[in-house]
Write an enzyme that holds these catalytic residues in place. Structure first.
Site, PDB file in Angstrom:
ATOM      1  N   ASN A 252       0.838  -1.212   0.000  1.00 47.15           N
ATOM      2  CA  ASN A 252       0.000   0.000   0.000  1.00 47.15           C
ATOM      3  C   ASN A 252       0.868   1.256   0.000  1.00 47.15           C
ATOM      4  O   ASN A 252       0.535   2.251  -0.648  1.00 47.15           O
ATOM      5  CB  ASN A 252      -0.956  -0.007   1.189  1.00 47.15           C
TER       6      ASN A 252
ATOM      7  N   ARG B  67      -0.312  -1.999  14.940  1.00 45.44           N
ATOM      8  CA  ARG B  67      -0.228  -1.722  16.375  1.00 45.44           C
ATOM      9  C   ARG B  67      -1.509  -1.035  16.821  1.00 45.44           C
ATOM     10  O   ARG B  67      -2.052  -0.189  16.111  1.00 45.44           O
ATOM     11  CB  ARG B  67       0.942  -0.755  16.689  1.00 45.44           C
ATOM     12  N   ILE B  68      -1.945  -1.395  18.019  1.00 46.85           N
ATOM     13  CA  ILE B  68      -3.073  -0.681  18.620  1.00 46.85           C
ATOM     14  C   ILE B  68      -2.519   0.579  19.257  1.00 46.85           C
ATOM     15  O   ILE B  68      -1.490   0.541  19.943  1.00 46.85           O
ATOM     16  CB  ILE B  68      -3.768  -1.573  19.661  1.00 46.85           C
ATOM     17  N   LEU B  69      -3.176   1.696  19.010  1.00 43.43           N
ATOM     18  CA  LEU B  69      -2.673   3.000  19.481  1.00 43.43           C
ATOM     19  C   LEU B  69      -3.454   3.459  20.708  1.00 43.43           C
ATOM     20  O   LEU B  69      -4.652   3.165  20.837  1.00 43.43           O
ATOM     21  CB  LEU B  69      -2.797   4.021  18.349  1.00 43.43           C
TER      22      LEU B  69
ATOM     23  N   HIS C 164      -8.226  -0.874   6.166  1.00 43.41           N
ATOM     24  CA  HIS C 164      -8.523  -2.149   6.845  1.00 43.41           C
ATOM     25  C   HIS C 164      -9.111  -3.107   5.810  1.00 43.41           C
ATOM     26  O   HIS C 164     -10.015  -2.730   5.060  1.00 43.41           O
ATOM     27  CB  HIS C 164      -9.519  -1.909   7.983  1.00 43.41           C
TER      28      HIS C 164
ATOM     29  N   SER D 164     -11.733  -1.104   3.479  1.00 45.00           N
ATOM     30  CA  SER D 164     -12.299   0.187   3.892  1.00 45.00           C
ATOM     31  C   SER D 164     -11.178   1.129   4.299  1.00 45.00           C
ATOM     32  O   SER D 164     -10.185   0.707   4.902  1.00 45.00           O
ATOM     33  CB  SER D 164     -13.196   0.005   5.131  1.00 45.00           C
TER      34      SER D 164
ATOM     35  N   LEU E 201     -11.021   0.694  17.949  1.00 47.28           N
ATOM     36  CA  LEU E 201     -10.180  -0.083  17.022  1.00 47.28           C
ATOM     37  C   LEU E 201     -10.967  -0.465  15.768  1.00 47.28           C
ATOM     38  O   LEU E 201     -11.995  -1.118  15.846  1.00 47.28           O
ATOM     39  CB  LEU E 201      -9.676  -1.344  17.722  1.00 47.28           C
TER      40      LEU E 201
ATOM     41  N   GLU F  32      -7.164  -2.413  -2.736  1.00 47.80           N
ATOM     42  CA  GLU F  32      -6.625  -1.487  -1.735  1.00 47.80           C
ATOM     43  C   GLU F  32      -5.667  -0.494  -2.381  1.00 47.80           C
ATOM     44  O   GLU F  32      -5.603   0.676  -2.007  1.00 47.80           O
ATOM     45  CB  GLU F  32      -5.873  -2.252  -0.631  1.00 47.80           C
TER      46      GLU F  32
HETATM   47  C1  GRF Z   1      -3.222  -4.784   3.884  1.00 48.83           C
HETATM   48  O1  GRF Z   1      -4.197  -5.745   3.581  1.00 48.83           O
HETATM   49  C2  GRF Z   1      -3.796  -3.762   4.831  1.00 48.83           C
HETATM   50  O2  GRF Z   1      -5.131  -3.466   4.592  1.00 48.83           O
HETATM   51  C3  GRF Z   1      -3.655  -4.483   6.136  1.00 48.83           C
HETATM   52  O3  GRF Z   1      -2.418  -5.121   6.069  1.00 48.83           O
HETATM   53  C4  GRF Z   1      -2.093  -5.378   4.717  1.00 48.83           C
HETATM   54  C5  GRF Z   1      -0.777  -4.677   4.504  1.00 48.83           C
HETATM   55  O4  GRF Z   1      -0.268  -4.848   3.279  1.00 48.83           O
HETATM   56  N1  GRF Z   1      -3.868  -3.598   7.237  1.00 48.83           N
HETATM   57  P1  GRF Z   1       0.980  -3.981   2.801  1.00 48.83           P
HETATM   58  O5  GRF Z   1       2.019  -3.947   3.920  1.00 48.83           O
HETATM   59  O6  GRF Z   1       0.496  -2.623   2.430  1.00 48.83           O
HETATM   60  O7  GRF Z   1       1.488  -4.769   1.629  1.00 48.83           O
END
Ligand code: GRF
Length: 215
Positions: A20, A96-98, A114, A141, A149, A179
């Site tokens: 991402n 990580r949970i913040l 997410h 999303s 969370l 994504e």
């Molecule tokens: C993605 O599916 C993201 O939505 C989730 O963890 C994965 C991370 O992928 N939170 P990357 O590190 O961006 O390849």
């Protein structure tokens, strides 16, 4: 005003492979109105850090295992973020949970992606749980981060079908591909000044959203 001054400064937080992050790097290189000023990982040695290096983006590792508690880790993380001077913080696979204090400090300027159609499947192992639940549709999303969370107001979603015979990795790959378009799109809207969090609601182009935008 020159182009640099027009670009929204962004910091991206990662914990892993950073696909991402790569999508954001590629989009920003296409001349979109945001600039990634820094990438911070809570895990040393992850591939996402190499992606940032390759794009000449400064990186920092704040290893959560070196801190005695969440509060001290979050304080160090917040300082590292502020040092880059961002106007937007993007959690892109940041696992990580913040703490509430941290989230409050960056309220309205922190986004998370997410891998589920929130509010369904908050938390971990979303693809596996979607398959187990037998849903016909799954997705991802992007939401503003609040103290709940994976529960902050959802801005936009991308939907994919769940196909018969799908394995967890088939479904994960189908979602991840979406994504990579969804997250840059939302960051672009934020950079264009189209998105705001007001009173725990998402506003898009000066109207409250009635439902997440479907991308
Ligand atoms: C993605 O599916 C993201 O939505 C989730 O963890 C994965 C991370 O992928 N939170 P990357 O590190 O961006 O390849």
């Amino acid at each position: 005003m020159n182009k640099m001054e027009d670009e929204l400064p962004v910091v991206v937080l990662i914990s892993g492979g950073g696909t991402n992050l790569q999508a954001l790097i590629d989009t920003s290189a296409e001349g979109q109105p945001f600039e990634i000023r820094g990438v911070i990982s809570n895990r040393p040695g992850v591939h996402g850090l190499q992606r940032a290096d390759a794009a000449d983006i400064p990186t920092q590792v704040i290893d959560h295992t070196a801190f005695p508690d969440r509060e001290s880790f979050d304080a160090a993380l917040a300082d590292a973020i502020e040092a880059f001077g961002p106007r937007l913080i993007v959690l892109a696979g940041f696992m990580r949970i913040l703490t509430n204090d941290f989230v409050d400090r960056f309220a309205g300027r922190m986004l998370n992606i997410h891998p589920s159609l929130l509010p369904a499947f908050q938390g971990l192992h979303t693809h596996r749980r979607a398959l187990q639940a037998g849903v016909g549709e799954h997705g991802a999303s992007v939401h503003f981060v609040t103290s709940e969370l994976d529960g902050g107001p959802v801005i936009a979603q991308a939907r994919v079908p769940v196909l018969s015979g799908d394995t967890e990795s088939d479904l994960a790959a189908r979602v991840l591909e979406r994504e990579h378009r969804l997250l840059p799109q939302v960051v672009k809207w934020f950079a264009q000044g189209k998105l705001q969090l007001r009173d725990d609601r998402v506003w898009f182009e000066d109207s409250p959203l009635q439902a997440p935008i479907q991308c």
